[in-house]
Design an enzyme around this catalytic site. Structure first.
Site, PDB file in Angstrom:
ATOM      1  N   ASN A 253      52.714  12.261  74.389  1.00 31.50           N
ATOM      2  CA  ASN A 253      53.487  11.273  73.645  1.00 31.50           C
ATOM      3  C   ASN A 253      54.907  11.315  74.199  1.00 31.50           C
ATOM      4  OD1 ASN A 253      54.891   9.790  71.782  1.00 31.50           O
ATOM      5  ND2 ASN A 253      54.475  11.147  70.035  1.00 31.50           N
ATOM      6  N   TRP A 254      55.247  10.299  74.974  1.00 33.05           N
ATOM      7  CA  TRP A 254      56.561  10.319  75.643  1.00 33.05           C
ATOM      8  C   TRP A 254      57.693   9.924  74.710  1.00 33.05           C
ATOM      9  CZ3 TRP A 254      55.272   7.659  81.058  1.00 33.05           C
ATOM     10  CH2 TRP A 254      54.320   8.461  81.719  1.00 33.05           C
ATOM     11  N   LYS A 255      57.340   9.485  73.504  1.00 31.00           N
ATOM     12  CA  LYS A 255      58.340   9.099  72.495  1.00 31.00           C
ATOM     13  C   LYS A 255      59.365   8.134  73.099  1.00 31.00           C
ATOM     14  CE  LYS A 255      57.347  13.274  69.955  1.00 31.00           C
ATOM     15  NZ  LYS A 255      57.792  14.354  69.082  1.00 31.00           N
TER      16      LYS A 255
ATOM     17  N   HIS B 197      52.427   8.820  63.139  1.00 34.44           N
ATOM     18  CA  HIS B 197      53.171   9.997  63.606  1.00 34.44           C
ATOM     19  C   HIS B 197      54.241  10.348  62.575  1.00 34.44           C
ATOM     20  CE1 HIS B 197      55.815  12.553  65.935  1.00 34.44           C
ATOM     21  NE2 HIS B 197      54.796  12.770  66.744  1.00 34.44           N
TER      22      HIS B 197
ATOM     23  N   GLU C 101      57.200  11.166  62.820  1.00 34.13           N
ATOM     24  CA  GLU C 101      58.519  10.533  63.037  1.00 34.13           C
ATOM     25  C   GLU C 101      58.516   9.098  62.514  1.00 34.13           C
ATOM     26  OE1 GLU C 101      58.751  11.511  67.192  1.00 34.13           O
ATOM     27  OE2 GLU C 101      59.015  13.614  66.653  1.00 34.13           O
TER      28      GLU C 101
ATOM     29  N   GLU D  50      49.415  17.707  63.043  1.00 36.98           N
ATOM     30  CA  GLU D  50      50.739  18.059  63.548  1.00 36.98           C
ATOM     31  C   GLU D  50      51.625  18.548  62.405  1.00 36.98           C
ATOM     32  OE1 GLU D  50      51.508  15.907  67.509  1.00 36.98           O
ATOM     33  OE2 GLU D  50      52.235  14.613  65.920  1.00 36.98           O
TER      34      GLU D  50
ATOM     35  N   GLY E 108      58.731  19.566  67.962  1.00 41.68           N
ATOM     36  CA  GLY E 108      60.032  19.555  68.624  1.00 41.68           C
ATOM     37  C   GLY E 108      60.913  20.738  68.259  1.00 41.68           C
TER      38      GLY E 108
ATOM     39  N   SER F 250      54.928  21.522  69.533  1.00 44.97           N
ATOM     40  CA  SER F 250      55.425  22.498  70.511  1.00 44.97           C
ATOM     41  C   SER F 250      54.331  23.119  71.382  1.00 44.97           C
ATOM     42  CB  SER F 250      56.254  23.586  69.816  1.00 44.97           C
ATOM     43  OG  SER F 250      57.357  23.003  69.149  1.00 44.97           O
TER      44      SER F 250
ATOM     45  N   GLY G 274      54.386  16.442  72.913  1.00 45.40           N
ATOM     46  CA  GLY G 274      55.603  15.648  72.987  1.00 45.40           C
ATOM     47  C   GLY G 274      56.465  16.106  74.156  1.00 45.40           C
TER      48      GLY G 274
HETATM   49  P1  PGA Z   1      56.380  18.333  70.540  1.00 42.84           P
HETATM   50  O1  PGA Z   1      55.921  16.966  69.837  1.00 42.84           O
HETATM   51  O2  PGA Z   1      55.300  18.729  71.491  1.00 42.84           O
HETATM   52  O3  PGA Z   1      57.667  17.993  71.233  1.00 42.84           O
HETATM   53  O4  PGA Z   1      56.567  19.333  69.445  1.00 42.84           O
HETATM   54  C1  PGA Z   1      54.604  16.774  69.426  1.00 42.84           C
HETATM   55  C2  PGA Z   1      54.429  15.405  68.831  1.00 42.84           C
HETATM   56  O5  PGA Z   1      55.344  14.929  68.151  1.00 42.84           O
HETATM   57  O6  PGA Z   1      53.383  14.761  69.024  1.00 42.84           O
END
Ligand code: PGA
Length: 248
Positions: free
Chosen positions: A9-11, A94, A96, A166, A172, A212, A233
């Protein structure tokens, strides 16, 4: 046997040029991978060119979000009809999106339904906050998110859905759930799905872990029976670390 599924997931990172360059590097590094499904989820603006880059490779494309409407006067939204040109998958719900953009289970449910209607495979994200975990509410939260986001889904729908567990406190933050913590929730998710959809659907369901994930912790997570892949991520933004995760 569930095939491992690793998605990046490149966000909100990388412009078109940077996205294409990462995609190029990945298809080159991952060309021999047969035993896993590999998916990259760039920003909307880069979907078309990343798709052109990877379409003849074993790397597939997903989107990070979508509208629950087909088309119309919804300024700034992207519909599943538009995504279908490039994507096989779409990340939905997600944390976020839930946290910063007010998406609740009802909205997520509408999106899951709409994605399926258009032939996109949803990667449905669920997970608890640290406060909920500390208050011993993890299983209640997970069960409620599953029930509400999957409302009115039938067995056929469930065959196309991927779940990503998640824990929000691990996203993150550099704080990964231990393989045991993750496995415990994955087993629970499978149990909840089994109760509603039966053994066959539950045992075929792929449940990804996200939060993470890095090249140095992926192996112990993936060794767990009920962890069927990862949603990555930060570590998916670099070709070496993402291919290290795929090729653990
Ligand atoms: P992260 O994000 O690997 O940076 O913790 C995971 C995600 O939000 O899918």
């Amino acid at each position: 046997m569930r095939k491992l599924f690793i998605a990046g997931n490149w966000k909100m990172n990388k412009n078109v040029k940077e996205s294409v360059s990462l995609a190029k590097s990945l298809i080159n590094r991952l060309k021999d991978v047969q035993d896993k499904d590999v998916v990259v989820c760039p920003a909307f603006t880069a979907l078309s060119q990343v798709y052109e880059e990877v379409k003849d490779s074993n790397v597939k494309v997903g989107a990070q979000n979508m509208s629950f409407e087909d088309e119309g006067a919804y300024t700034g939204e992207i519909s599943p009809r538009m995504l279908k040109d490039f994507c096989e998958y779409v990340i939905l719900g997600h944390s976020e999106r839930r946290q910063y953009f007010g998406e609740d289970d009802e909205i997520v449910n509408k999106k899951v339904k709409k994605a399926l209607e258009h032939g996109l495979k949803p990667i449905l994200c669920i997970g608890e906050t640290l406060e909920e975990r500390d208050g011993d509410k993890t299983f209640d939260i997970i069960e409620s998110q599953l029930k509400k986001s999957l409302k009115n889904m039938d067995k056929n729908d469930m065959k196309k859905i991927i779940i990503a567990y998640e824990p929000i406190w691990a996203i993150g933050t550099g704080k990964t759930a231990t393989p045991e913590q993750a496995e415990e929730v994955h087993v629970f998710i499978r149990k909840v799905i089994k109760k509603s959809y039966g053994d066959e659907i539950a045992s075929e369901l792929r449940i990804l872990y996200g939060g993470s994930v890095k090249p140095d912790n992926v192996k112990t997570l993936m060794e767990k029976e009920d962890i069927d892949g990862a949603l990555v991520g930060g570590a998916s933004l670099d070709a070496e670390s993402f291919s290290g995760i795929v090729d653990f």
